[in-house]
Design a protein around this motif. Structure first.
Motif, PDB file in Angstrom:
ATOM      1  N   LYS A   1       0.802  -1.222   0.000  1.00  0.00           N
ATOM      2  CA  LYS A   1       0.000   0.000   0.000  1.00  0.00           C
ATOM      3  C   LYS A   1       0.837   1.275   0.000  1.00  0.00           C
ATOM      4  N   GLU A   2       2.139   1.152   0.151  1.00  0.00           N
ATOM      5  CA  GLU A   2       2.985   2.327   0.328  1.00  0.00           C
ATOM      6  C   GLU A   2       3.928   2.558  -0.847  1.00  0.00           C
ATOM      7  N   ALA A   3       4.014   3.808  -1.281  1.00  0.00           N
ATOM      8  CA  ALA A   3       5.091   4.184  -2.189  1.00  0.00           C
ATOM      9  C   ALA A   3       6.404   4.100  -1.413  1.00  0.00           C
ATOM     10  N   MET A   4       7.439   3.677  -2.095  1.00  0.00           N
ATOM     11  CA  MET A   4       8.731   3.458  -1.440  1.00  0.00           C
ATOM     12  C   MET A   4       9.827   4.177  -2.207  1.00  0.00           C
ATOM     13  N   GLY A   5      10.946   4.344  -1.564  1.00  0.00           N
ATOM     14  CA  GLY A   5      12.040   5.019  -2.249  1.00  0.00           C
ATOM     15  C   GLY A   5      13.385   4.759  -1.611  1.00  0.00           C
ATOM     16  N   TRP A   6      14.384   5.293  -2.252  1.00  0.00           N
ATOM     17  CA  TRP A   6      15.764   5.263  -1.754  1.00  0.00           C
ATOM     18  C   TRP A   6      16.265   6.696  -1.643  1.00  0.00           C
ATOM     19  N   VAL A   7      16.847   6.988  -0.506  1.00  0.00           N
ATOM     20  CA  VAL A   7      17.541   8.247  -0.322  1.00  0.00           C
ATOM     21  C   VAL A   7      18.977   7.918   0.030  1.00  0.00           C
TER      22      VAL A   7
ATOM     23  N   SER B   1      15.631   7.722  -5.784  1.00  0.00           N
ATOM     24  CA  SER B   1      14.591   7.139  -6.622  1.00  0.00           C
ATOM     25  C   SER B   1      13.357   6.858  -5.788  1.00  0.00           C
ATOM     26  N   ARG B   2      12.186   6.862  -6.445  1.00  0.00           N
ATOM     27  CA  ARG B   2      10.939   6.510  -5.786  1.00  0.00           C
ATOM     28  C   ARG B   2      10.125   5.618  -6.720  1.00  0.00           C
ATOM     29  N   ILE B   3       9.270   4.810  -6.134  1.00  0.00           N
ATOM     30  CA  ILE B   3       8.402   3.929  -6.911  1.00  0.00           C
ATOM     31  C   ILE B   3       7.034   3.913  -6.259  1.00  0.00           C
ATOM     32  N   GLY B   4       5.986   3.909  -7.083  1.00  0.00           N
ATOM     33  CA  GLY B   4       4.640   3.841  -6.573  1.00  0.00           C
ATOM     34  C   GLY B   4       4.330   2.461  -6.029  1.00  0.00           C
TER      35      GLY B   4
ATOM     36  N   TYR C   1      22.996   4.606   1.874  1.00  0.00           N
ATOM     37  CA  TYR C   1      21.723   4.503   1.173  1.00  0.00           C
ATOM     38  C   TYR C   1      20.665   3.960   2.124  1.00  0.00           C
ATOM     39  N   TYR C   2      19.531   4.623   2.123  1.00  0.00           N
ATOM     40  CA  TYR C   2      18.433   4.255   3.008  1.00  0.00           C
ATOM     41  C   TYR C   2      17.184   3.935   2.201  1.00  0.00           C
ATOM     42  N   CYS C   3      16.509   2.908   2.630  1.00  0.00           N
ATOM     43  CA  CYS C   3      15.185   2.563   2.129  1.00  0.00           C
ATOM     44  C   CYS C   3      14.174   3.351   2.962  1.00  0.00           C
ATOM     45  N   THR C   4      13.182   3.941   2.305  1.00  0.00           N
ATOM     46  CA  THR C   4      12.249   4.766   3.052  1.00  0.00           C
ATOM     47  C   THR C   4      10.835   4.661   2.496  1.00  0.00           C
ATOM     48  N   ILE C   5       9.873   4.829   3.355  1.00  0.00           N
ATOM     49  CA  ILE C   5       8.493   4.982   2.924  1.00  0.00           C
ATOM     50  C   ILE C   5       8.341   6.415   2.406  1.00  0.00           C
ATOM     51  N   VAL C   6       7.654   6.565   1.300  1.00  0.00           N
ATOM     52  CA  VAL C   6       7.430   7.894   0.741  1.00  0.00           C
ATOM     53  C   VAL C   6       6.139   8.452   1.315  1.00  0.00           C
ATOM     54  N   ARG C   7       6.242   9.573   1.986  1.00  0.00           N
ATOM     55  CA  ARG C   7       5.071  10.228   2.568  1.00  0.00           C
ATOM     56  C   ARG C   7       4.567  11.311   1.616  1.00  0.00           C
ATOM     57  N   PRO C   8       3.379  11.880   1.896  1.00  0.00           N
ATOM     58  CA  PRO C   8       2.831  12.913   0.994  1.00  0.00           C
ATOM     59  C   PRO C   8       3.824  14.022   0.683  1.00  0.00           C
ATOM     60  N   ASN C   9       3.687  14.547  -0.523  1.00  0.00           N
ATOM     61  CA  ASN C   9       4.575  15.603  -1.013  1.00  0.00           C
ATOM     62  C   ASN C   9       6.018  15.129  -1.098  1.00  0.00           C
TER      63      ASN C   9
END
Length: 118
Positions: A31-37, A49-52, A94-102
């Motif tokens: 259910k969550e968009a995810m990304g790497w920072v 990068s981010r992915i839906g 490099y960190y894996c992260t949940i993408v929050r709004p905006n």
């Protein structure tokens, strides 16, 4: 409890490829968009990068565009980042992260260190 565990970092030579993985648990991953920072020493966090929720939406920073591929496996709660033609400028944690709004960074893991050096 959200848990994100990154792996796959290490020392690579310029021009090499690397693959980072992130194992997610404690939340509905699909259910969550995810990304790497990433964060280089003395620098701010930078979105890589981010992915839906599926792979129909992806975003890449200009610094990695054309060299990086983000993907996810919702059945296995895994997030990946393939980075080719590694450059010294890619050296960072490099960190894996949940993408929050905006496109804000949410919960993230402990990180995996990537060092690109000959």
């Amino acid at each position: 409890e959200v848990q994100l565990v990154e792996s796959g970092g290490g020392l690579v030579q310029p021009g090499d490829s690397l693959r980072l993985s992130c194992a997610a648990s404690g939340f509905p991953f699909y259910k969550e968009a995810m990304g790497w920072v990433r964060q280089a020493p003395g620098k701010e966090f930078e979105w890589v990068s981010r992915i839906g929720t599926s792979d129909t939406y992806t975003y890449y920073a200009d610094s990695v565009k054309g060299r990086a591929t983000i993907s996810r496996n919702n059945a296995q709660n895994q997030l990946y980042l393939q980075l080719g033609s590694a450059q010294p400028e890619d050296t960072a944690t490099y960190y894996c992260t949940i993408v929050r709004p905006n496109a804000n960074m949410g919960e993230r893991g402990q990180g995996t260190q990537v060092t690109v050096s000959s």
